[in-house]
Design an enzyme around this catalytic site. Structure first.
Site, PDB file in Angstrom:
ATOM      1  N   LEU A  83       0.825  -1.204   0.000  1.00 53.49           N
ATOM      2  CA  LEU A  83       0.000   0.000   0.000  1.00 53.49           C
ATOM      3  C   LEU A  83       0.864   1.262   0.000  1.00 53.49           C
ATOM      4  O   LEU A  83       0.648   2.189  -0.770  1.00 53.49           O
ATOM      5  CB  LEU A  83      -0.914  -0.001   1.229  1.00 53.49           C
ATOM      6  N   SER A 103       0.909   7.925   5.619  1.00 56.32           N
ATOM      7  CA  SER A 103      -0.387   8.106   6.276  1.00 56.32           C
ATOM      8  C   SER A 103      -1.432   8.595   5.284  1.00 56.32           C
ATOM      9  O   SER A 103      -2.615   8.271   5.396  1.00 56.32           O
ATOM     10  CB  SER A 103      -0.236   9.108   7.434  1.00 56.32           C
ATOM     11  N   THR A 138       6.805  -5.574   3.928  1.00 62.54           N
ATOM     12  CA  THR A 138       7.209  -6.683   4.784  1.00 62.54           C
ATOM     13  C   THR A 138       7.309  -7.978   3.983  1.00 62.54           C
ATOM     14  O   THR A 138       6.433  -8.290   3.176  1.00 62.54           O
ATOM     15  CB  THR A 138       6.184  -6.867   5.922  1.00 62.54           C
ATOM     16  N   GLY A 156      19.348  -1.642  34.105  1.00 60.55           N
ATOM     17  CA  GLY A 156      20.456  -0.714  34.243  1.00 60.55           C
ATOM     18  C   GLY A 156      21.361  -0.767  33.022  1.00 60.55           C
ATOM     19  O   GLY A 156      20.903  -0.939  31.886  1.00 60.55           O
ATOM     20  N   GLU A 168       0.951  -0.171  10.012  1.00 57.19           N
ATOM     21  CA  GLU A 168      -0.512  -0.341   9.934  1.00 57.19           C
ATOM     22  C   GLU A 168      -1.236   0.884  10.473  1.00 57.19           C
ATOM     23  O   GLU A 168      -2.304   0.787  11.085  1.00 57.19           O
ATOM     24  CB  GLU A 168      -0.960  -1.623  10.636  1.00 57.19           C
TER      25      GLU A 168
END
Length: 375
Positions: A120, A127, A153, A335, A359
């Protein structure tokens, strides 16, 4: 949880402990693709539980899917990208695809013979996904795609790619369509891997389409419905990212509890100090709250609940914010040792960050939630 859910958790936890956890640190540090995890998950049928039985899958419910992602991510977040990626890339096909296209794509994924990726995002359309520039034009009985996708991915490892492309530039978001591309299609190539802060063993690449011709039957749904399919997909898959985030946090919490009970300062275990106990209590409380929210969202998807859009965004947003906070606190409890690769909490912290971004960033999730509230 049903008995079946508990049995599933025991089975996947045992598999993860024996076949995935021993390789997690090397997968991250090399970095390299988690072949051992892929082989184990595919052989056990855990790589694509969501695929219905009529296509060779398990047809597992949404909570079962979340459990698998949880248990894998608990030991190796990189390896959990296999079931997450397969679900993201095929949900739109399940929702809107033709029966012929489902039969062409899904059985090989269900059988563990193939994987799928979702395409996408573009460099200038993150966005603002509707601003994408990748084009698809009809050509005879097929389609020709041109453009570039990024942050994909499992790029290069997958066989099938769900690709969003503009088919009518005059209609904005309503001019975007969804297609299935095979890795062997002429004109399709995969770019180099990104060098990342976390999930380092999971390949993230660009995809290039140069006069990439695909058959006409590889469109998902009708032309112009791709963006709506993408939004419907994300409502269903965002709880999976929430599940991943929850157990990254859980893994960090478990490590912190064990370490603080063993580490001595001022003559006693640091777990005996109240400030340590309060940190651990807050971490555990947030993890449990996030887990319940993820399960609620998963079941909302199962039920077709009208609140799904809100719950999906809320679960992903809350769980990933919790993961970032809990992993950061875990590093603090370790630590100076927490800042080294001798212990896994620094890896948990690096892996947690992406869950606030992909996502849909958590800022976008808050926009989705607000829109649902004010609707």
């Amino acid at each position: 949880m049903t008995d079946e859910h508990n049995q599933l958790r025991e089975a996947i936890r045992d598999l993860c402990a024996k076949q995935i956890a021993p390789h997690a640190a090397d997968v991250d540090q090399s970095p390299r693709y988690p072949r051992e995890a892929v082989t184990a998950l595919q052989a056990a049928g855990f790589a694509a539980l969501h695929i219905p039985q009529e296509y060779g899958g398990e047809g597992a419910d949404a909570v079962s899917q979340a459990i698998v992602i949880e248990e894998v991510a608990r030991v190796c977040a990189t390896s959990s990208m296999l079931p997450i990626g397969n679900k993201l890339a095929t949900t739109g096909l399940l929702l809107r695809g033709s029966e012929e296209l489902k039969k062409q794509v899904l059985p090989s994924i269900a059988a563990g013979e193939a994987m799928a990726s979702y395409a996408l995002t573009e460099r200038e359309a993150g966005s603002d996904a509707a601003a994408m520039r990748t084009r698809a034009v009809p050509d005879g009985d097929g389609w020709v795609l041109n453009g570039t996708k990024c942050f994909i991915t499992n790029g290069g490892e997958s066989t099938w790619y769900t690709v969003m492309a503009v088919t009518d530039p005059d209609k904005g978001a309503n001019g975007i369509s969804a297609f299935i591309v095979h890795r062997d299609d002429a004109g399709f190539t995969v770019g180099p891997k990104e060098r990342k802060m976390g999930l380092r063993g999971s390949p993230t690449t660009e995809l290039y389409f140069e006069n990439c011709r695909i058959p006409g039957d590889r469109i998902i749904g009708e032309p112009g419905t791709g963006f709506k399919t993408a939004l419907a997909t994300l409502d269903i898959t965002r709880p999976a990212v929430g599940a991943q985030a929850v157990v990254i946090a859980q893994g960090a919490l478990d490590a912190a509890v064990a370490y603080t009970k063993e580490r001595n300062q001022f003559g006693k275990a640091i777990a005996d100090f109240q400030n340590t106990q309060f940190m651990l209590a807050d971490m555990a409380m947030k993890v449990e709250a996030a887990r319940l929210m993820v399960y609620e969202a998963a079941m909302a998807a199962e039920r077709g609940d009208a609140r799904l859009s809100f719950l999906a965004s809320a679960s992903k947003c809350f769980a990933s914010d919790v993961a970032m906070q809990v992993t950061t606190d875990a590093v603090q409890l370790f630590g100076g040792y927490g800042y080294t690769t001798d212990f896994p909490v620094e890896r948990f912290m690096r892996d947690a960050k992406i869950t606030q971004i992909y996502e849909g960033t958590n800022q976008v999730q808050r926009m989705v939630m607000a829109r649902a509230l004010l609707k």
